[in-house]
Design an enzyme around this catalytic site. Structure first.
Site, PDB file in Angstrom:
ATOM      1  N   ASP A 296     -59.055 -10.305  27.507  1.00  0.00           N
ATOM      2  CA  ASP A 296     -59.232 -11.545  28.258  1.00  0.00           C
ATOM      3  C   ASP A 296     -57.870 -11.891  28.886  1.00  0.00           C
ATOM      4  O   ASP A 296     -56.829 -11.536  28.320  1.00  0.00           O
ATOM      5  CB  ASP A 296     -59.676 -12.641  27.285  1.00  0.00           C
ATOM      6  CG  ASP A 296     -60.059 -13.944  27.960  1.00  0.00           C
ATOM      7  OD1 ASP A 296     -61.263 -14.229  28.027  1.00  0.00           O
ATOM      8  OD2 ASP A 296     -59.152 -14.678  28.400  1.00  0.00           O
TER       9      ASP A 296
ATOM     10  N   ASP B 134     -61.983 -12.702  33.269  1.00  0.00           N
ATOM     11  CA  ASP B 134     -61.126 -13.660  33.978  1.00  0.00           C
ATOM     12  C   ASP B 134     -59.826 -13.006  34.448  1.00  0.00           C
ATOM     13  O   ASP B 134     -58.981 -13.662  35.052  1.00  0.00           O
ATOM     14  CB  ASP B 134     -60.879 -14.940  33.152  1.00  0.00           C
ATOM     15  CG  ASP B 134     -60.576 -14.679  31.686  1.00  0.00           C
ATOM     16  OD1 ASP B 134     -60.296 -13.516  31.329  1.00  0.00           O
ATOM     17  OD2 ASP B 134     -60.618 -15.645  30.902  1.00  0.00           O
TER      18      ASP B 134
ATOM     19  N   HIS C 286     -56.347 -14.589  29.028  1.00  0.00           N
ATOM     20  CA  HIS C 286     -55.592 -15.572  28.244  1.00  0.00           C
ATOM     21  C   HIS C 286     -55.283 -15.011  26.848  1.00  0.00           C
ATOM     22  O   HIS C 286     -56.073 -14.251  26.296  1.00  0.00           O
ATOM     23  CB  HIS C 286     -56.418 -16.857  28.106  1.00  0.00           C
ATOM     24  CG  HIS C 286     -56.863 -17.403  29.432  1.00  0.00           C
ATOM     25  ND1 HIS C 286     -58.151 -17.241  29.905  1.00  0.00           N
ATOM     26  CD2 HIS C 286     -56.179 -18.063  30.387  1.00  0.00           C
ATOM     27  CE1 HIS C 286     -58.243 -17.800  31.100  1.00  0.00           C
ATOM     28  NE2 HIS C 286     -57.065 -18.304  31.422  1.00  0.00           N
TER      29      HIS C 286
ATOM     30  N   HIS D 295     -59.724 -18.887  21.478  1.00  0.00           N
ATOM     31  CA  HIS D 295     -58.722 -19.960  21.370  1.00  0.00           C
ATOM     32  C   HIS D 295     -58.980 -20.885  20.180  1.00  0.00           C
ATOM     33  O   HIS D 295     -58.095 -21.658  19.811  1.00  0.00           O
ATOM     34  CB  HIS D 295     -58.692 -20.803  22.648  1.00  0.00           C
ATOM     35  CG  HIS D 295     -58.324 -20.028  23.881  1.00  0.00           C
ATOM     36  ND1 HIS D 295     -57.154 -19.304  23.978  1.00  0.00           N
ATOM     37  CD2 HIS D 295     -58.983 -19.848  25.061  1.00  0.00           C
ATOM     38  CE1 HIS D 295     -57.112 -18.711  25.181  1.00  0.00           C
ATOM     39  NE2 HIS D 295     -58.208 -19.023  25.846  1.00  0.00           N
TER      40      HIS D 295
HETATM   41 ZN    ZN Z   1     -59.865 -16.293  29.134  1.00  0.00          ZN
END
Ligand code: ZN
Length: 308
Positions: free
Chosen positions: A162, A239, A164, A125
């Site tokens: 991941d 995750d 996200h 991120h």
């Molecule tokens: Zn993540």
């Protein structure tokens, strides 16, 4: 020397450091992961490799030098501190400056040995001049640029599983045609404003193992045929796990294991070097979380014919 039963594991003991126990970010997981891999005989004196501090050139060709200097010198603006969402400490600076070189080192070892695992990384991120989602520096973008600019690699694929979206990686590599970013993520999850990867594969909440595995493998085949990368950086975030507090998908541990096994075995079958990073995982049960992060290393070891 290249050795088909050798699996380099990149790790630094400063990855985990004294950190508030109750914080949403599980800083203890890196040390617990290394400890678990030592216990099962996968991390040894022979295959453990310790990265050094990242070279300033590596960081400055991906991130804003002033942003980096303010973080290192504890001169962040209040907004920058809020975006970081982690308590500043010398320990945090130290691990943040080492981790990107861990991903670079894993990638360089992968070029030599075919497969290598970083027991951290996947801070996807982080943006050019600000932190986001517990990510301060973007090791994946940093490593991709080092591979392209300093290691003579022609094409890099970042295969990000991941839960996200790899928004920072997408933005940082937007103008680098030799780096292909692919993110398979839960669409409704953080970050709520998405960036455009070279290929985004949005998933619905609650998706379970069978359709997930089909999507991951169809996507992998498609991008490998299209990109023909010289190396893959694989973000094996856990995750996606059904019990992860920041997840929203319904993937079992067996499903994660199957994902990692299939992804790695396809890359080995095609003789494409692959470096893995652990990515996200936020389970409050830190020991269970560390074992979940070990899955990608265990599957890499199995594919190397290593018994444990
Ligand atoms: Zn993540």
């Amino acid at each position: 020397m290249p050795n088909s039963t050798h699996l380099p594991l990149v790790y630094h003991p400063d990855y985990s450091f004294p950190f508030p126990e109750k914080h949403r970010f599980p800083m203890a997981k890196f040390g617990l992961l290394a400890e678990y891999l030592r216990d099962i005989g996968l991390l040894t004196r022979e295959n453990g490799v310790r990265p050094g501090r990242s070279k300033p050139l590596w960081l400055n060709q991906t991130h804003c030098p002033d942003y980096l200097a303010r973080f290192i010198n504890r001169e962040q603006t209040p907004q920058e501190h809020r975006q970081m969402n982690l308590p500043w400490s010398e320990g945090l600076v130290k691990r943040t400056l080492i981790a990107p070189s861990g991903t670079v080192l894993a990638a360089q070892l992968a070029l030599h040995h075919g497969l290598a695992c970083h027991l951290a990384g996947g801070t996807h991120h982080a943006q050019y001049d600000h932190a986001s989602g517990f990510c301060i520096l973007n090791d994946l973008a940093i490593a991709a640029k080092v591979l392209l600019h300093q290691s003579g690699v022609g094409r890099v694929l970042i295969f990000d599983c991941d839960v996200h979206q790899g928004d920072g990686t997408a933005a940082l590599l937007k103008n680098e045609p030799r780096a292909f970013t692919c993110s398979i993520h839960c669409e409704s999850n953080f970050p709520f404003v998405k960036q455009q990867s070279d290929l985004d594969v949005p998933l619905e909440d609650g998706l379970d193992d069978a359709p997930y595995l089909t999507i991951v493998m169809e996507t992998l085949h498609q991008v490998l045929d299209r990109v023909k990368p010289d190396i893959v950086l694989y973000d094996a975030g856990v995750d996606v796990f059904r019990g992860d507090p920041l997840g929203r998908l319904n993937i079992s541990e067996a499903g994660i294991r199957e994902r990692d096994r299939q992804v790695l075995s396809e890359l080995l079958r095609r003789r494409i070097p692959v470096a893995t990073v652990i990515g996200g995982g936020y389970d409050d049960d830190r020991v269970a979380l560390a074992r979940r992060h070990a899955i990608v290393v265990e599957e890499a070891a199995r594919l190397r014919g290593i018994r444990f």
